[in-house]
Design a protein around this motif. Structure first.
Motif, PDB file in Angstrom:
ATOM      1  N   ILE A   2       0.858  -1.177   0.000  1.00 37.66           N
ATOM      2  CA  ILE A   2       0.000   0.000   0.000  1.00 37.66           C
ATOM      3  C   ILE A   2       0.895   1.228   0.000  1.00 37.66           C
ATOM      4  O   ILE A   2       1.725   1.394   0.902  1.00 37.66           O
ATOM      5  CB  ILE A   2      -0.937   0.027   1.214  1.00 37.66           C
ATOM      6  CG1 ILE A   2      -1.830  -1.214   1.228  1.00 37.66           C
ATOM      7  CG2 ILE A   2      -1.798   1.300   1.204  1.00 37.66           C
ATOM      8  CD1 ILE A   2      -2.714  -1.330   2.477  1.00 37.66           C
ATOM      9  N   VAL A  48      -0.794  -7.901   3.517  1.00 40.48           N
ATOM     10  CA  VAL A  48      -0.156  -6.596   3.381  1.00 40.48           C
ATOM     11  C   VAL A  48       1.319  -6.760   3.730  1.00 40.48           C
ATOM     12  O   VAL A  48       1.685  -6.911   4.891  1.00 40.48           O
ATOM     13  CB  VAL A  48      -0.823  -5.541   4.286  1.00 40.48           C
ATOM     14  CG1 VAL A  48      -0.098  -4.201   4.152  1.00 40.48           C
ATOM     15  CG2 VAL A  48      -2.298  -5.375   3.925  1.00 40.48           C
ATOM     16  N   ALA A  56      -4.903  -0.302   5.520  1.00 41.46           N
ATOM     17  CA  ALA A  56      -3.954  -1.146   6.241  1.00 41.46           C
ATOM     18  C   ALA A  56      -4.625  -1.847   7.417  1.00 41.46           C
ATOM     19  O   ALA A  56      -4.282  -2.981   7.761  1.00 41.46           O
ATOM     20  CB  ALA A  56      -2.771  -0.311   6.731  1.00 41.46           C
TER      21      ALA A  56
END
Length: 264
Positions: free
Chosen positions: A98, A121, A109
């Motif tokens: 991200i 992530v 997130a």
């Protein structure tokens, strides 16, 4: 477990239409809810209603997967969950980066739905040196200078852009040059990418503006009488404008307010 770059979903090579691919996550969400309630089978009519499509379209979509159900019984819920998950590539690990950890990036997130759907992530990246090392959702933010190294070391093929509009194309170019082939774009701008790179755009302000249009149609008027309070359409349009401005100028840190709208 396989990682993002070792395998690509087979939907295109098998000739599944893009419109069908776009509906598969809707079916999967409805099927997952049924699975959590220990429902063993479901009819095409019931599943279509839960997914918001008509049953004929659902049966056609499933025919591309080679799944036709059983007459008088319906579809096996657990098998369909597996079948659609496999077709979407969700039976493996997809590392995601991200880029842009303002309000929106921090909210993404912290979104718990990624991990449960096969997306990990791997890194959070921001251009602000003051953000470097700060933990967001248990992950230390890294500076954009490290972007290429992060992508290479984590085998990342999916990038999420949550930057202001002015920075989005440059970030996109760097992601693509580093090997990212799929991008989810939350920045309020259109990205230019080479062939072979897929971009999905999520623009909250546009969605709100569409809702404002429908509110205006329902209200039957464009503006209220002079001096009156704003009409429903006016309020909706104001919210849309505020959302667009918030995304465009999103530089507030992860401790600031986060958007209320999150992916399903």
């Amino acid at each position: 477990m396989a990682t993002g770059r070792t395998h690509r979903p087979a939907t295109r090579s098998r000739g599944i239409p893009e419109a069908t691919v776009a509906r598969l996550p809707l079916y999967l969400r409805a099927l997952t809810a049924l699975s959590e309630r220990s429902v063993p089978t479901v009819s095409s009519e019931e599943l279509a209603a839960a997914a918001g499509v008509n049953s004929a379209k659902l049966r056609k979509d499933f025919s591309y997967l080679g799944s036709y159900g059983t007459r008088g019984v319906g579809y096996d819920v657990e098998y369909l969950v597996y079948q659609i998950s496999r077709e979407l590539g969700l039976t493996q690990d997809w590392p995601v980066v991200i880029v842009g950890i303002g309000n929106l990036g921090a909210a993404l997130a912290n979104y718990g739905g990624f991990a449960s759907r096969g997306f990990r992530v791997a890194a959070l990246i921001d251009a602000d040196p003051a953000m470097a090392g700060k933990p967001v959702a248990g992950i230390a933010v890294q500076h954009t200078d490290e972007l290429e190294h992060i992508i290479e070391s984590n085998g990342v093929s999916i990038g999420v852009i949550a930057t202001p509009a002015g920075a989005a194309q440059q970030v996109c170019d760097r992601l693509v040059a580093a090997g990212v082939t799929s991008i989810l774009n939350f920045a309020p701008t259109v990205l230019t990418v080479p062939d072979g790179v897929d971009v999905r755009k999520v623009d909250l302000s546009i969605e709100l503006q569409i809702l404002a249009f429908h509110e205006q149609r329902k209200a039957g008027e464009e503006t209220g009488p002079e001096g009156d309070a704003p009409t429903t359409s006016g309020r909706a349009a104001a919210v849309a404008a505020a959302a667009e401005a918030a995304v465009a100028g999103d530089r507030k840190g992860p401790d600031g307010d986060v958007p209320a709208v999150m992916p399903a």
